[in-house]
Design an enzyme around this catalytic site. Structure first.
Site, PDB file in Angstrom:
ATOM      1  N   GLY A 224       0.831  -1.205   0.000  1.00 18.65           N
ATOM      2  CA  GLY A 224       0.000   0.000   0.000  1.00 18.65           C
ATOM      3  C   GLY A 224       0.854   1.239   0.000  1.00 18.65           C
ATOM      4  N   SER A 225       0.400   2.275   0.712  1.00 19.26           N
ATOM      5  CA  SER A 225       1.089   3.568   0.658  1.00 19.26           C
ATOM      6  C   SER A 225       2.268   3.616   1.639  1.00 19.26           C
ATOM      7  CB  SER A 225       0.105   4.680   0.984  1.00 19.26           C
ATOM      8  OG  SER A 225      -0.373   4.504   2.308  1.00 19.26           O
ATOM      9  N   GLU A 246       5.654  -3.438   0.569  1.00 15.16           N
ATOM     10  CA  GLU A 246       5.718  -3.097  -0.857  1.00 15.16           C
ATOM     11  C   GLU A 246       4.903  -1.824  -1.024  1.00 15.16           C
ATOM     12  OE1 GLU A 246       4.896  -2.508  -4.274  1.00 15.16           O
ATOM     13  OE2 GLU A 246       4.014  -4.506  -4.604  1.00 15.16           O
ATOM     14  N   GLU A 377       4.167   9.525  -6.255  1.00 19.81           N
ATOM     15  CA  GLU A 377       3.423   8.447  -6.899  1.00 19.81           C
ATOM     16  C   GLU A 377       1.981   8.927  -7.096  1.00 19.81           C
ATOM     17  OE1 GLU A 377       2.494   4.796  -4.690  1.00 19.81           O
ATOM     18  OE2 GLU A 377       3.053   3.696  -6.491  1.00 19.81           O
TER      19      GLU A 377
HETATM   20  P1  NAD Z   1      -3.331   2.443   2.151  1.00 15.98           P
HETATM   21  O1  NAD Z   1      -1.894   2.230   2.334  1.00 15.98           O
HETATM   22  O2  NAD Z   1      -3.991   3.418   3.069  1.00 15.98           O
HETATM   23  O3  NAD Z   1      -4.138   1.064   2.307  1.00 15.98           O
HETATM   24  C1  NAD Z   1      -3.584  -0.212   2.062  1.00 15.98           C
HETATM   25  C2  NAD Z   1      -4.115  -1.189   3.084  1.00 15.98           C
HETATM   26  O4  NAD Z   1      -3.719  -0.789   4.392  1.00 15.98           O
HETATM   27  C3  NAD Z   1      -5.641  -1.288   3.126  1.00 15.98           C
HETATM   28  O5  NAD Z   1      -6.016  -2.621   3.378  1.00 15.98           O
HETATM   29  C4  NAD Z   1      -6.007  -0.425   4.315  1.00 15.98           C
HETATM   30  O6  NAD Z   1      -7.239  -0.776   4.904  1.00 15.98           O
HETATM   31  C5  NAD Z   1      -4.859  -0.721   5.252  1.00 15.98           C
HETATM   32  N1  NAD Z   1      -4.611   0.301   6.270  1.00 15.98           N
HETATM   33  C6  NAD Z   1      -4.891   1.622   6.199  1.00 15.98           C
HETATM   34  N2  NAD Z   1      -4.515   2.232   7.347  1.00 15.98           N
HETATM   35  C7  NAD Z   1      -3.980   1.281   8.138  1.00 15.98           C
HETATM   36  C8  NAD Z   1      -3.384   1.293   9.428  1.00 15.98           C
HETATM   37  N3  NAD Z   1      -3.277   2.417  10.156  1.00 15.98           N
HETATM   38  N4  NAD Z   1      -2.921   0.142   9.937  1.00 15.98           N
HETATM   39  C9  NAD Z   1      -2.994  -1.011   9.228  1.00 15.98           C
HETATM   40  N5  NAD Z   1      -3.553  -1.084   7.999  1.00 15.98           N
HETATM   41  C10 NAD Z   1      -4.039   0.057   7.466  1.00 15.98           C
HETATM   42  O7  NAD Z   1      -3.561   2.815   0.648  1.00 15.98           O
HETATM   43  P2  NAD Z   1      -4.757   3.637  -0.011  1.00 15.98           P
HETATM   44  O8  NAD Z   1      -5.179   4.787   0.849  1.00 15.98           O
HETATM   45  O9  NAD Z   1      -5.799   2.690  -0.412  1.00 15.98           O
HETATM   46  O10 NAD Z   1      -4.000   4.189  -1.295  1.00 15.98           O
HETATM   47  C11 NAD Z   1      -3.242   5.387  -1.188  1.00 15.98           C
HETATM   48  C12 NAD Z   1      -2.008   5.336  -2.048  1.00 15.98           C
HETATM   49  O11 NAD Z   1      -1.228   4.165  -1.739  1.00 15.98           O
HETATM   50  C13 NAD Z   1      -2.262   5.179  -3.526  1.00 15.98           C
HETATM   51  O12 NAD Z   1      -2.608   6.366  -4.118  1.00 15.98           O
HETATM   52  C14 NAD Z   1      -0.932   4.668  -3.972  1.00 15.98           C
HETATM   53  O13 NAD Z   1       0.001   5.703  -4.083  1.00 15.98           O
HETATM   54  C15 NAD Z   1      -0.529   3.746  -2.859  1.00 15.98           C
HETATM   55  N6  NAD Z   1      -0.857   2.328  -3.149  1.00 15.98           N
HETATM   56  C16 NAD Z   1       0.143   1.521  -3.526  1.00 15.98           C
HETATM   57  C17 NAD Z   1      -0.119   0.200  -3.838  1.00 15.98           C
HETATM   58  C18 NAD Z   1       0.951  -0.721  -4.260  1.00 15.98           C
HETATM   59  O14 NAD Z   1       0.698  -1.665  -4.976  1.00 15.98           O
HETATM   60  N7  NAD Z   1       2.161  -0.539  -3.800  1.00 15.98           N
HETATM   61  C19 NAD Z   1      -1.409  -0.291  -3.762  1.00 15.98           C
HETATM   62  C20 NAD Z   1      -2.434   0.558  -3.339  1.00 15.98           C
HETATM   63  C21 NAD Z   1      -2.127   1.862  -3.031  1.00 15.98           C
END
Ligand code: NAD
Length: 475
Positions: A224-225, A246, A377
């Site tokens: 994720g982010s 990742e 990104e």
């Molecule tokens: P995010 O990182 O907030 O979410 C990813 C996962 O983490 C989700 O399952 C979410 O519920 C969980 N999460 C959120 N807050 C958390 C916390 N405090 N503790 C534990 N888990 C938590 O990503 P997003 O807000 O959906 O996307 C934002 C940005 O992230 C995108 O714009 C992009 O730049 C990036 N992103 C990257 C990938 C990748 O493949 N590397 C994938 C999705 C998003």
């Protein structure tokens, strides 16, 4: 009926708290799913622990492999239903959704073959000792998933974890909660014993945070982010647990004067428009040698304008972004791009699409290093084009961001490609084709793109721990 409850210990569990997932192509509600609170997170972790120390430990490695092979076969048998949900939840064109589900099946297939080949080593200490290592399962693993390729990401972590003898608690992203529950039914049908995989939907700041800070887990795999990855890492540090992170990238594609313009333009468009730019290794920066800049840019613009954006079921080239929030974010970057660079094409919402989170394929030219669109990104179909004179300048621009996930090189000069590959800040370098490789190819980043490698045999390091046994055999 698509399952919509929590999946704990092979039971379907209801809660009062729910969240809705939205079809990004038409903004309709797909359905609501149950969310896990602290009691359900505790129950899922406890079920995974019981399975780890009980039924899964008693299952031989080759039997584990057979279950994984069965899961793979059942995913392929159910590919239409799974791809339909992947399309509706993520907005992917239907053929791309089929491809994503197929690769989820490949993960289970690949690691099915690995389960009974995870071996230790023997260490020579002289005639008085026998020293050998055991590769034991890490334990209960937590998997916190993104929304961009939900089934694929689940399989990327869970399949090798199970092959290694671990059990799993999975938290899908809020935007894509249903696909994982469809897989849960497949896990039951494949004969996966209770507790080996548990799936708990919920919000990141509640369910995700409860899971990542849970003392009962032995390691976390997160995609994720960067900001959330850092929060997950801090939570893991409290209990001294390992993390695999990742976190995305700002990957450069570098094309030298001897590259074929048509090939560069085709691969660059694939690199940025696949999955509407929402791949972590999207090639979001195109660095062109000034001798081919004009020729390649013209082709990229022509191809970008020809991209068919529309409803995913109609098998278009590109669907919508995942959410209203992501659409606003991308449009804000486009606004900033217009202030700092030259808009070559796109930059708006397709005129024919009134609903849904659509955005036009967008190209910015003359993008300076240091501007937001060259550094952040964006996670959308927005390509930044810059140009360079020589190899050193190309390398400097390529390595100028905080990220280091992937990079592409286009040249006929293999010495130059290899020289550059060794100096690029990237976990993966693609030469003369973008997005090559497969499940067998290790994948991960350097710098803020993350920690650890997934896929291939490398990922087994994430799900095993080494125990060294040293025996004195002197008489
Ligand atoms: P995010 O990182 O907030 O979410 C990813 C996962 O983490 C989700 O399952 C979410 O519920 C969980 N999460 C959120 N807050 C958390 C916390 N405090 N503790 C534990 N888990 C938590 O990503 P997003 O807000 O959906 O996307 C934002 C940005 O992230 C995108 O714009 C992009 O730049 C990036 N992103 C990257 C990938 C990748 O493949 N590397 C994938 C999705 C998003």
């Amino acid at each position: 009926m698509t399952p919509n409850r929590l999946f704990i210990d092979n039971q379907w569990i209801n809660t009062n708290d729910t969240l809705a997932s939205i079809n990004p192509a038409d903004e309709s509600i797909i359905g609501e799913v149950a969310c896990a609170g602290q009691a359900e997170v505790d129950a899922a972790v406890a079920a995974a622990r019981r399975a780890l120390n009980g039924v899964w430990r008693k299952t031989t490695p080759w039997e584990r492999g057979r279950v994984l092979a069965k899961i793979s076969a059942l995913i392929l048998q159910n590919i239409n239903a799974l791809a339909d949900m992947e399309m509706r939840e993520t907005g992917k064109p239907i053929t791309a959704a089929h491809g994503a589900v197929h690769s989820a099946a490949r993960y289970f297939e690949f690691y099915a073959g690995v389960a009974d080949k995870i071996q230790g080593t023997s260490i020579p200490l002289g005639e008085n000792y026998v020293d050998f290592t055991l590769r034991e399962p890490l334990g209960v693993t937590a998997h916190i998933l993104p929304w961009n390729v939900p089934l694929n990401m689940l399989a990327r972590g869970v399949a090798p974890a199970l092959a290694a003898g671990c059990t799993a608690v999975v938290k899908p992203a809020e935007q894509t909660p249903h696909g994982a529950l469809q897989l849960a039914q497949i896990f039951i049908d494949a004969g996966l014993p209770p507790g080996v995989v548990n799936i708990i939907n919920g919000r990141g700041e509640t369910t995700g945070a409860m899971l990542s800070s849970h003392p009962g887990i032995d390691g976390i795999t997160f995609t994720g982010s960067v900001a959330t990855g850092a929060a997950v890492m801090r939570a893991a540090a409290e209990h001294i647990k390992p993390v695999v992170l990742e976190l995305g990238g700002k990957s450069p594609i570098i094309a030298f004067a001897d590259a074929k313009p048509e090939k560069v333009a085709t691969e660059a468009c694939k690199g940025i428009y696949s999955n509407t730019g929402q791949y972590c290794d999207a090639g979001s920066r195109l660095l062109l040698n000034d001798r081919i800049h004009d020729a390649v840019l013209e082709l990229v613009v022509e191809k970008s304008r020809a991209i068919n954006v529309g409803m995913p079921a109609e098998n278009v080239d590109m669907g919508p972004l995942i959410s209203d929030e992501q659409h606003r974010r991308v449009m804000d970057y486009i606004r900033r791009g217009k202030e700092s660079a030259v808009l070559a094409c796109g930059g708006g919402r397709p005129a024919t699409l009134e609903k849904g989170y659509f955005v036009e394929p967008t190209v910015f030219d003359q993008v300076d290093v240091g501007t937001d669109i060259s550094q952040h990104e964006i996670f959308g179909p927005v390509l930044s084009v810059s140009y360079f004179g020589d190899e050193d300048e190309a390398l400097h621009i390529a390595n100028s961001t905080d990220f280091g996930l992937a990079a592409g090189i286009f040249t006929q000069d293999i010495s130059r490609a290899l020289r550059l590959a060794s100096k690029l800040d990237a976990g993966t370098v693609y030469v003369n084709e973008y997005f090559s490789g497969e499940i067998a190819s290790p994948f991960g980043g350097v710098k803020k793109s993350g920690i650890g490698r997934e896929r291939g045999l490398e990922t087994l390091a994430n799900y095993t721990r080494i125990k060294n046994v040293i025996i004195n055999i002197s008489s």
